[in-house]
Design a protein around this motif. Structure first.
Motif, PDB file in Angstrom:
ATOM      1  N   THR A   1     -27.800   5.734  67.816  1.00 42.06           N
ATOM      2  CA  THR A   1     -29.424   5.764  68.663  1.00 42.06           C
ATOM      3  C   THR A   1     -29.731   4.661  68.262  1.00 42.06           C
TER       4      THR A   1
ATOM      5  N   ARG B   1     -33.436   2.290  68.321  1.00 40.57           N
ATOM      6  CA  ARG B   1     -35.344   1.961  68.055  1.00 40.57           C
ATOM      7  C   ARG B   1     -35.382   1.212  69.153  1.00 40.57           C
ATOM      8  N   GLN B   2     -35.179   0.616  69.091  1.00 41.71           N
ATOM      9  CA  GLN B   2     -35.499  -0.592  70.037  1.00 41.71           C
ATOM     10  C   GLN B   2     -34.549  -2.032  69.382  1.00 41.71           C
TER      11      GLN B   2
ATOM     12  N   SER C   1     -31.267   5.193  72.998  1.00 39.89           N
ATOM     13  CA  SER C   1     -32.307   4.675  72.754  1.00 39.89           C
ATOM     14  C   SER C   1     -33.090   5.863  72.209  1.00 39.89           C
TER      15      SER C   1
ATOM     16  N   GLU D   1     -37.185   6.981  70.151  1.00 39.99           N
ATOM     17  CA  GLU D   1     -37.478   6.933  68.225  1.00 39.99           C
ATOM     18  C   GLU D   1     -37.785   8.153  67.421  1.00 39.99           C
TER      19      GLU D   1
ATOM     20  N   GLN E   1     -39.891  12.373  72.393  1.00 39.19           N
ATOM     21  CA  GLN E   1     -37.932  11.466  72.754  1.00 39.19           C
ATOM     22  C   GLN E   1     -36.732  12.791  71.712  1.00 39.19           C
TER      23      GLN E   1
ATOM     24  N   THR F   1     -41.027   9.375  58.540  1.00 40.85           N
ATOM     25  CA  THR F   1     -40.229   8.662  58.877  1.00 40.85           C
ATOM     26  C   THR F   1     -38.875   9.250  58.461  1.00 40.85           C
TER      27      THR F   1
END
Length: 231
Positions: free
Chosen positions: A36, A38-39, A59, A61, A67, A110
């Motif tokens: 995975t 995030r961007q 993808s 987040e 998500q 996080t």
């Protein structure tokens, strides 16, 4: 963890640094890997394009429960031998008295809360005998916290370790191997570019540990050599 050629892994947080090298090493060893990003996953996607189908990219987040749930739905037909959460952030070396509340919240969400949310959401995809692992750090060791600096990061990793202990207690009978892994101090955006280790050196050792610990009961906090890290 299965020793068949069909071993499958999901790695959360693989767009750069240790995660990027980790998915490459797993694929090199014959694993089928879902990674995975995030961007900013251009390099990861280039790796996937060159992997002959062994590496695919999703993808995500990680801080979004919605998500995470959507990823689980997309992967509902998959069965994993390894679920590995690598994603983490650092916001510099401020004394804790100077850390803004929003920064404290961001790092703790996080580095501690979201990895455990990811495990809880995605663990039904892990096969009996599979492995659930999180990238931790020696900096999360309370007994080894004898030098100044990086108080917030250390606290977030200690919180991660404690939450993983609770996770392991709650799911003691699920048949999964559970690991916290300290990869050492690596030259990455997170670890700094004057660190003593290159990810290309440490990550193969980390994968050796993942493969060697497959099927072991309980929770272990291990370094890249497979040695216990004190809590």
């Amino acid at each position: 963890m299965s020793t068949t050629p069909d071993r499958r892994a999901l790695v959360i947080g693989a767009s750069k640094g240790l995660g990027l090298v980790l998915v490459g090493e797993l694929a090199r060893r014959g694993w089928h890997v879902i990674a995975t990003a995030r961007q900013d996953g251009d390099e990861l996607r280039a790796h996937a394009d060159a992997s002959n189908g062994r590496l695919t990219v999703e993808s995500l987040e990680m801080n979004s429960p919605e998500q995470l749930a959507a990823l689980r739905e997309r992967l509902a037909d998959h069965r994993l031998d390894l679920l590995f959460v690598n994603a983490a952030i650092d916001r510099g070396d401020l004394p804790i008295t100077e850390v803004p509340t929003d920064m404290f919240t961001e790092v703790m969400i996080t580095n501690a809360l979201s990895p455990l949310r990811a495990l809880e959401t995605l663990r039904p995809l892990v096969v009996p005998g599979g492995t659930v692992a999180v990238m931790s750090s020696e900096q999360g060791s309370i007994s080894r916290n004898t030098e100044d600096g990086y108080e917030l990061y250390k606290a977030s990793k200690a919180a991660l370790n404690q939450l993983m202990r609770s996770y392991a207690t709650r799911h003691a009978d699920d048949g999964h191997t559970k690991l916290l892994v300290d990869p050492g101090h690596n030259r990455t955006g997170l670890g700094g570019f004057d660190a003593p280790l290159a990810p290309e050196e440490s990550v193969p050792a980390v994968v050796d540990v993942l493969e060697a610990q497959a099927g072991a009961p309980g929770l272990r906090f291990l370094d890249r050599h497979g040695e216990p890290v004190p809590w």
